[in-house]
Design an enzyme around this catalytic site. Structure first.
Site, PDB file in Angstrom:
ATOM      1  N   ASP A  39       0.841  -1.203   0.000  1.00 15.81           N
ATOM      2  CA  ASP A  39       0.000   0.000   0.000  1.00 15.81           C
ATOM      3  C   ASP A  39       0.877   1.254   0.000  1.00 15.81           C
ATOM      4  O   ASP A  39       0.601   2.225  -0.721  1.00 15.81           O
ATOM      5  CB  ASP A  39      -0.878   0.050   1.249  1.00 15.81           C
ATOM      6  CG  ASP A  39      -1.878  -1.085   1.350  1.00 15.81           C
ATOM      7  OD1 ASP A  39      -3.079  -0.827   1.267  1.00 15.81           O
ATOM      8  OD2 ASP A  39      -1.444  -2.232   1.549  1.00 15.81           O
ATOM      9  N   TYR A  84      -6.895  -2.697  16.138  1.00 14.52           N
ATOM     10  CA  TYR A  84      -6.415  -3.649  15.132  1.00 14.52           C
ATOM     11  C   TYR A  84      -5.941  -4.932  15.807  1.00 14.52           C
ATOM     12  O   TYR A  84      -5.298  -4.906  16.852  1.00 14.52           O
ATOM     13  CB  TYR A  84      -5.258  -3.056  14.321  1.00 14.52           C
ATOM     14  CG  TYR A  84      -4.777  -4.006  13.245  1.00 14.52           C
ATOM     15  CD1 TYR A  84      -5.446  -4.096  12.030  1.00 14.52           C
ATOM     16  CD2 TYR A  84      -3.675  -4.840  13.463  1.00 14.52           C
ATOM     17  CE1 TYR A  84      -5.031  -4.981  11.062  1.00 14.52           C
ATOM     18  CE2 TYR A  84      -3.251  -5.733  12.489  1.00 14.52           C
ATOM     19  CZ  TYR A  84      -3.934  -5.799  11.286  1.00 14.52           C
ATOM     20  OH  TYR A  84      -3.533  -6.683  10.331  1.00 14.52           O
ATOM     21  N   GLY A 161      -0.779 -10.764  -0.052  1.00 17.14           N
ATOM     22  CA  GLY A 161      -1.601  -9.581  -0.278  1.00 17.14           C
ATOM     23  C   GLY A 161      -3.009  -9.923  -0.710  1.00 17.14           C
ATOM     24  O   GLY A 161      -3.883  -9.060  -0.714  1.00 17.14           O
ATOM     25  N   ASP A 163      -5.473 -12.164   0.665  1.00 12.99           N
ATOM     26  CA  ASP A 163      -5.643 -12.979   1.866  1.00 12.99           C
ATOM     27  C   ASP A 163      -6.474 -14.243   1.668  1.00 12.99           C
ATOM     28  O   ASP A 163      -6.044 -15.334   2.015  1.00 12.99           O
ATOM     29  CB  ASP A 163      -6.291 -12.143   2.967  1.00 12.99           C
ATOM     30  CG  ASP A 163      -5.540 -10.857   3.267  1.00 12.99           C
ATOM     31  OD1 ASP A 163      -4.638 -10.492   2.487  1.00 12.99           O
ATOM     32  OD2 ASP A 163      -5.854 -10.208   4.269  1.00 12.99           O
ATOM     33  N   ARG A 196     -15.426  -9.950   4.256  1.00 15.80           N
ATOM     34  CA  ARG A 196     -14.132 -10.302   4.834  1.00 15.80           C
ATOM     35  C   ARG A 196     -13.916 -11.821   4.822  1.00 15.80           C
ATOM     36  O   ARG A 196     -14.858 -12.593   4.606  1.00 15.80           O
ATOM     37  CB  ARG A 196     -14.069  -9.794   6.283  1.00 15.80           C
ATOM     38  CG  ARG A 196     -14.259  -8.303   6.438  1.00 15.80           C
ATOM     39  CD  ARG A 196     -13.118  -7.512   5.838  1.00 15.80           C
ATOM     40  NE  ARG A 196     -11.868  -7.763   6.543  1.00 15.80           N
ATOM     41  CZ  ARG A 196     -10.693  -7.258   6.183  1.00 15.80           C
ATOM     42  NH1 ARG A 196     -10.599  -6.498   5.102  1.00 15.80           N
ATOM     43  NH2 ARG A 196      -9.598  -7.523   6.889  1.00 15.80           N
ATOM     44  N   TRP A 344     -11.038 -11.176  -1.963  1.00 17.87           N
ATOM     45  CA  TRP A 344     -10.303 -11.605  -3.160  1.00 17.87           C
ATOM     46  C   TRP A 344     -10.975 -12.770  -3.876  1.00 17.87           C
ATOM     47  O   TRP A 344     -10.322 -13.480  -4.641  1.00 17.87           O
ATOM     48  CB  TRP A 344      -8.870 -11.983  -2.762  1.00 17.87           C
ATOM     49  CG  TRP A 344      -8.068 -10.776  -2.379  1.00 17.87           C
ATOM     50  CD1 TRP A 344      -7.874 -10.272  -1.119  1.00 17.87           C
ATOM     51  CD2 TRP A 344      -7.379  -9.884  -3.259  1.00 17.87           C
ATOM     52  NE1 TRP A 344      -7.109  -9.130  -1.165  1.00 17.87           N
ATOM     53  CE2 TRP A 344      -6.783  -8.869  -2.467  1.00 17.87           C
ATOM     54  CE3 TRP A 344      -7.196  -9.843  -4.649  1.00 17.87           C
ATOM     55  CZ2 TRP A 344      -6.028  -7.831  -3.007  1.00 17.87           C
ATOM     56  CZ3 TRP A 344      -6.437  -8.820  -5.183  1.00 17.87           C
ATOM     57  CH2 TRP A 344      -5.860  -7.829  -4.376  1.00 17.87           C
ATOM     58  N   GLU A 387     -11.925   0.480  -1.070  1.00 17.31           N
ATOM     59  CA  GLU A 387     -10.818  -0.479  -1.050  1.00 17.31           C
ATOM     60  C   GLU A 387     -10.879  -1.381  -2.274  1.00 17.31           C
ATOM     61  O   GLU A 387      -9.871  -1.653  -2.922  1.00 17.31           O
ATOM     62  CB  GLU A 387     -10.896  -1.310   0.232  1.00 17.31           C
ATOM     63  CG  GLU A 387      -9.791  -2.333   0.384  1.00 17.31           C
ATOM     64  CD  GLU A 387      -9.909  -3.124   1.681  1.00 17.31           C
ATOM     65  OE1 GLU A 387      -9.025  -3.962   1.943  1.00 17.31           O
ATOM     66  OE2 GLU A 387     -10.890  -2.918   2.431  1.00 17.31           O
TER      67      GLU A 387
END
Length: 421
Positions: A39, A84, A161, A163, A196, A344, A387
């Site tokens: 990023d 996080y 990248g 996931d 997610r 993804w 995103e």
């Protein structure tokens, strides 16, 4: 440029400024509160459109976290943030800055070259200083992450990248998450859980982190003990491109590039070994068994970015572009594992489109490069700086006001509005 495009450009610059934490950017507030490796490199390309000094600072801050081994972590935990998980206490990284114990696909050399090309006079000293650090990182990949056919491996889905890409499913299903313990995810408090990775996947992500921490991120031990070691098209093609770029700037700056041409040839052979004849596409491969994942993804279309012009992959791209409103779907829509909004497993990512577009243009496929660029510009103009996006509807997904999507507009997609390619 139209007034609308001017407004979008100013909005993109504002996002980079708002996500700036003083020398580094966060991908977006809340969901990703630290400095992420790839990023950050892409953010530098966006900054280069209006603040060259800040562009170099972004890359320099990233390499300030480089480990003695040469590895550059995938996250640098510059400041504590309770929002996080997993944080530095779980990762137990051993670098100069609190960090994770894995890396990410190496785009920094390519982005640094692009920044340098915008102002060689200003960038000469800064790129010369970065050169040995970037080369040390690439050498770390060459030492620790090549499989038997010299493709580049990842040791954690996060390291790729991508996931929750379907390429990892078969290996994750063979893994146990026994002993992982109780934990509280924070990502699903920021973003709808339907966008997610699943709990099944996340349990195994955390297990791999705990294993790495137990082994103190010793690469030899991980090579011998980790159940997850996958030759990855993303990392392979990006390292190949990055090493080509590092060699080119090294020659231009009269730096020592001894052995680099041979290393490029080695990486190219490894990249070509990822061609799955049965699938008719570049594919991920299990380093332990040699078995392909039998899964095409948007990473398969990074071959041109790596300098490999494969006619069969070109036909797959042409077919993919007819099946979704916006390119490039991260997983084929006709697959039983396709999910239009889950990370993804189907959505389109603007920064992946940019790299695919760069590669297509470099290999002489101007028509397809233009199509990918035009449609990505339309996607951002219509649906904002998310995103990622649903490739069929364009609906924004994941985090909002996203740094790399803003950078893509500034450095690549927005120039479509200017009528340039």
């Amino acid at each position: 440029m139209s007034s609308t495009s001017e407004n979008i450009t100013e909005a993109a610059r504002r996002i980079l400024r708002e996500n700036d934490r003083g020398g580094y950017t966060v991908p977006t507030a809340g969901l990703y509160p630290y400095q992420w490796n790839w990023d950050s490199a892409i953010a530098a390309l966006g900054f280069a459109e209006f603040d060259m000094n800040r562009a170099w600072q972004e890359i320099e801050t990233l390499f300030a976290g480089q480990w003695e081994t040469g590895m550059v972590p995938h996250i640098l935990f510059h400041k504590p943030d309770a929002g996080y998980f997993p944080g530095p206490d779980v990762w137990q990284g051993v670098g100069p800055t609190q960090s994770t114990g894995i890396t990410q696909p190496p785009v920094a050399a390519t982005m640094a070259r692009m920044v340098y090309d915008r102002d060689p006079a200003m960038g000469k000293a800064r790129l010369s200083a970065l050169f040995p650090k970037i080369r040390a990182w690439h050498s770390w990949f060459l030492k620790w992450r090549l499989d038997s056919e010299n493709a580049v491996c990842v040791t954690h889905p996060w390291e790729s990248g991508r996931d929750n890409a379907p390429e990892w499913d078969l290996v994750l299903k063979t893994m146990t998450a026994e002993g992982v313990g109780e934990y509280t995810r924070k990502d699903t408090s920021h973003v709808d859980a339907s966008m997610r990775p699943t709990k099944f996947d996340y349990d195994r992500y955390i297990w791999l982190v705990q294993q790495g921490a137990r082994l103190k991120w010793d690469q030899q031990a991980l090579r011998e003990q980790s159940p997850f070691r996958m030759a990855d098209p993303t990392t392979t093609f990006l390292l190949l491109r990055a090493h080509r770029d590092l060699l080119a700037v090294g020659e231009r700056l009269n730096l020592d590039v001894t052995g680099m041409a041979e290393e490029v040839a080695l990486l190219e052979a490894g990249a070509r070994s990822l061609w799955n004849t049965e699938l008719g596409s570049f594919d991920a491969r299990n380093a332990a068994t040699g078995e392909f994942a039998n899964c095409m993804s948007n990473a398969s279309f990074l071959c041109w970015y790596g300098g490999i012009d494969e006619a069969g992959q070109l036909e797959k791209l042409r077919a993919s572009l007819t099946k979704t409103r916006f390119p490039v779907a991260s997983h084929p829509t006709d697959s039983d594992r396709y999910d239009s909004c889950r990370y993804w497993r189907g959505p389109t990512w603007a920064f992946m489109n940019m790299m695919i577009g760069f590669g297509l243009e470099d290999c002489g496929h101007a028509d397809l490069a233009q199509e990918v660029r035009t449609k990505t510009a339309e996607l951002i103009e219509t649906y904002g700086f998310a995103e990622y996006f649903d490739s069929t509807s364009g609906a924004p997904a994941g985090g909002d006001t996203f740094t790399w999507t803003a950078a893509v507009w500034l450095a690549w997609a927005g120039s479509q509005a200017k009528g340039t390619l």
